[in-house]
Enzyme design. Structure first.
Site, PDB file in Angstrom:
ATOM      1  N   TYR A  97      11.047  17.027  -2.240  1.00  0.00           N
ATOM      2  CA  TYR A  97       9.883  17.511  -1.489  1.00  0.00           C
ATOM      3  C   TYR A  97       9.516  18.896  -1.973  1.00  0.00           C
ATOM      4  CZ  TYR A  97       8.015  14.513   2.088  1.00  0.00           C
ATOM      5  OH  TYR A  97       7.322  13.545   2.731  1.00  0.00           O
ATOM      6  N   GLU A  99       6.405  20.808  -0.826  1.00  0.00           N
ATOM      7  CA  GLU A  99       5.154  21.235  -0.189  1.00  0.00           C
ATOM      8  C   GLU A  99       4.849  22.697  -0.510  1.00  0.00           C
ATOM      9  OE1 GLU A  99       5.286  20.302   3.964  1.00  0.00           O
ATOM     10  OE2 GLU A  99       5.314  18.154   3.568  1.00  0.00           O
ATOM     11  N   ASP A 252     -17.292  13.822 -11.355  1.00  0.00           N
ATOM     12  CA  ASP A 252     -16.090  12.996 -11.208  1.00  0.00           C
ATOM     13  C   ASP A 252     -15.931  12.304 -12.556  1.00  0.00           C
ATOM     14  OD1 ASP A 252     -14.274  11.003 -10.843  1.00  0.00           O
ATOM     15  OD2 ASP A 252     -15.042  10.337  -8.912  1.00  0.00           O
ATOM     16  N   THR A 278      -9.142  11.153 -11.993  1.00  0.00           N
ATOM     17  CA  THR A 278      -7.839  10.500 -12.007  1.00  0.00           C
ATOM     18  C   THR A 278      -7.236  10.796 -13.372  1.00  0.00           C
ATOM     19  OG1 THR A 278      -8.907   8.486 -12.800  1.00  0.00           O
ATOM     20  CG2 THR A 278      -8.397   8.590 -10.453  1.00  0.00           C
ATOM     21  N   LYS A 281      -6.798   6.633 -16.506  1.00  0.00           N
ATOM     22  CA  LYS A 281      -7.779   5.759 -17.150  1.00  0.00           C
ATOM     23  C   LYS A 281      -7.811   6.102 -18.649  1.00  0.00           C
ATOM     24  CE  LYS A 281     -10.364   4.972 -12.885  1.00  0.00           C
ATOM     25  NZ  LYS A 281     -10.115   5.989 -11.863  1.00  0.00           N
ATOM     26  N   ARG A 287      -0.593   7.462 -12.634  1.00  0.00           N
ATOM     27  CA  ARG A 287      -1.597   7.400 -11.564  1.00  0.00           C
ATOM     28  C   ARG A 287      -1.498   8.682 -10.748  1.00  0.00           C
ATOM     29  NH1 ARG A 287      -2.796   1.964 -12.028  1.00  0.00           N
ATOM     30  NH2 ARG A 287      -4.554   2.185 -10.638  1.00  0.00           N
TER      31      ARG A 287
HETATM   32  N1  DSN Z   1     -11.326   1.342  -8.982  1.00  0.00           N
HETATM   33  C1  DSN Z   1     -11.623   2.142 -10.138  1.00  0.00           C
HETATM   34  C2  DSN Z   1     -12.494   1.414 -11.096  1.00  0.00           C
HETATM   35  O1  DSN Z   1     -12.144   0.301 -11.407  1.00  0.00           O
HETATM   36  O2  DSN Z   1     -13.503   1.927 -11.587  1.00  0.00           O
HETATM   37  C3  DSN Z   1     -12.160   3.466  -9.821  1.00  0.00           C
HETATM   38  O3  DSN Z   1     -11.369   4.114  -8.895  1.00  0.00           O
END
Ligand code: DSN
Length: 503
Positions: A97, A99, A252, A278, A281, A287
């Site tokens: 932890y 925090e 984003d 994120t 990707k 993640r």
């Molecule tokens: N769910 C994702 C996508 O497939 O674009 C985005 O968060």
């Protein structure tokens, strides 16, 4: 005040012992287990491998690994992370932890985590070529959705006004998605949302209409971000519109963050106040989520007064303690590893290949008679409009899945119902990580074409609902035989390519 009386020799001795343990761990080649077995007396100690301790879960993982290896992964938001990142996720870092923020933790034992978090922040600034005097970073969001929610919470507060690309037009749930009947995303429940749209004729974002509507809505924040839009965003134009209302501009960049790091798409940092993402990707990390925020001068008023950014503290406080508890530091370590990887020349080549492969897919699909929304792509994804072929997106997705080609149904501009999407979204980031070349992607398109043609051929064999279609596919022996032939072809092809992260 007297000094704490720790003799240098005692510290040296502790460090020497710890170093010896570290060396032994490195030599054993495993950062994730220490090779111990059950404790004395047979009581449970927790060091058995998963396969022994929980064969049911181990078997599910083996099956999923097989699926990933034998199939063609074309979900635009997915990727295969590296072995180094996987090692961080299965490391001892997950036990702690933590925090708070570096230098201000709420638990003891966090001395190594400050070093880790600061290194991750530094690498984030380096990966995107940011001056730390101008950009700060929060690496604690659990993923992109909490990152976006934290930014809205911090900067516009309850009922603040946001404008994001509508989900059916290629935006994301957390850009304020709602329908005429229901507020779907919490970002439309707690904030006031007015979406902007694409022009149904071109598939391109209708910036003029956004500008017009903004004059009525007076947004406090405009979100430039996508989850299914294949063209470069015009951040300069977004900036101009945001400035007409004194609004923040947030990018984003979740889908394209690897491409931004590699400088192969437009750079949101040039024009935005906040950039969220994120990390799993096109970035190819674990993640997790990340927020970049501006520091320093925001603007200079006509009377010469300088207005400074004051968004760092509110954003950090919104992430923790506002919305989250302890950060997932094993994921933060994975993000740090992935960010370092983006600075290698190999990653830049990878990102260029991702785009080239998406363009190859578009070209080949067009040659085969398919329609691509916007006519092509500038990034890692493409959207096929199936309306001219008169077969539904959901049915095609199902048959493609059955032949081990994994993608998702998606609305196309002008679709009347999000429940009956007429498109298929494909992305090239994951298969490019498996080293598929442009030529291989042409072969992938051939498989997609065969899957769509099979869907069209078998559609008349059942009633109109998706449920009936699925039942027919599951029970019709001739259909199953055709699927099996195609699946074996796909799997023979896919299995040849290595899966990053595994030996
Ligand atoms: N769910 C994702 C996508 O497939 O674009 C985005 O968060």
């Amino acid at each position: 005040m007297s000094q704490v009386s720790v003799q240098p020799s005692a510290v040296d001795s502790t460090n020497a012992k710890r170093q010896k343990l570290c060396d032994e761990t490195k030599q054993s080649g495993s950062m994730t287990t220490n090779g111990q077995t059950n404790g004395a007396g047979g009581e449970w100690f927790g060091s058995e491998p998963l396969a022994t301790n929980d064969p049911a879960i181990a078997e599910i993982i083996v099956k999923e690994k097989q699926r990933q290896k034998c199939g063609l992964e074309l979900i635009a938001s997915e990727n295969f992370t590296s072995r180094a990142v996987l090692e961080t996720l299965g490391s001892c870092l997950q036990n702690k932890y933590c925090e708070g923020y570096p230098g201000k933790r709420y638990y003891g034992g966090t001395q190594h985590f400050d070093e880790l978090e600061n290194l991750c922040i530094k690498r984030a600034q380096e990966a995107y070529r940011l001056d730390p005097a101008e950009w700060g970073v929060n690496v604690q969001p659990y993923s992109g959705s909490p990152a976006n929610f934290a930014v809205y919470t911090a900067l516009i507060g309850p009922h603040g006004r946001i404008m994001g690309l509508d989900l059916p037009d290629g935006g994301h749930l957390t850009h304020g998605f709602m329908t005429s009947k229901k507020k779907i995303s919490a970002t439309s429940m707690y904030f006031e949302s007015m979406p902007y749209k694409v022009d149904p004729a071109t598939g391109l974002i209708d910036m003029d209409r956004l500008e017009e509507n903004a004059k009525l809505f007076h947004p406090q924040m405009i979100i430039a971000g996508i989850s299914c839009y294949s063209r470069n965003l015009d951040y300069a134009r977004f900036r101009k519109i945001a400035d007409q209302h004194g609004a923040y501009l947030m990018a984003d960049m979740a889908h394209i963050s690897g491409l931004v790091a590699a400088e192969v798409v437009n750079n949101p940092f040039e024009h935005c106040d906040i950039v969220t993402s994120t990390t799993h990707k096109t970035l190819r990390g674990p993640r997790s989520g990340i927020i970049f925020f501006r520091r320093g001068l925001r603007n200079t008023l006509k009377n010469g007064t300088q207005v400074m950014y004051d968004i760092e503290r509110p954003i950090n406080e919104a992430v923790f303690p506002g919305l989250q508890g302890g950060p997932h530091m094993h994921a933060v370590a994975g993000v740090a590893v992935a960010l370092k990887q983006t600075m290698n020349p190999e990653f830049k080549q990878y990102a260029a290949n991702v785009i080239q492969n998406a363009q190859v897919m578009c070209k080949k699909l067009v040659e085969l008679g398919y329609k691509i929304v916007t006519g092509g792509t500038d990034n890692h994804l493409l959207l096929v409009d199936l309306r001219p072929t008169q077969v539904g997106g959901a049915r095609c997705e199902k048959i493609l899945e059955d032949i081990s080609v994994v993608c998702n149904k998606n609305t196309c501009p002008g679709d009347l119902s999000a429940l009956k999407p007429s498109g298929l979204r494909f992305g090239t980031a994951a298969l490019t990580s498996r080293n598929l070349t442009a030529e291989d992607f042409e072969k992938v398109v051939d498989f997609i074409d065969k899957g769509i043609k099979l869907t069209k051929e078998i559609e008349p064999l059942c009633g109109p609902t998706l449920k009936e279609f699925r039942e027919m596919v599951a029970t019709n022996k001739e259909v199953q035989a055709k699927i099996t032939v195609l699946r074996e072809e796909v799997e023979d092809f896919a299995s040849k390519f290595p899966l990053p992260g595994f030996q």
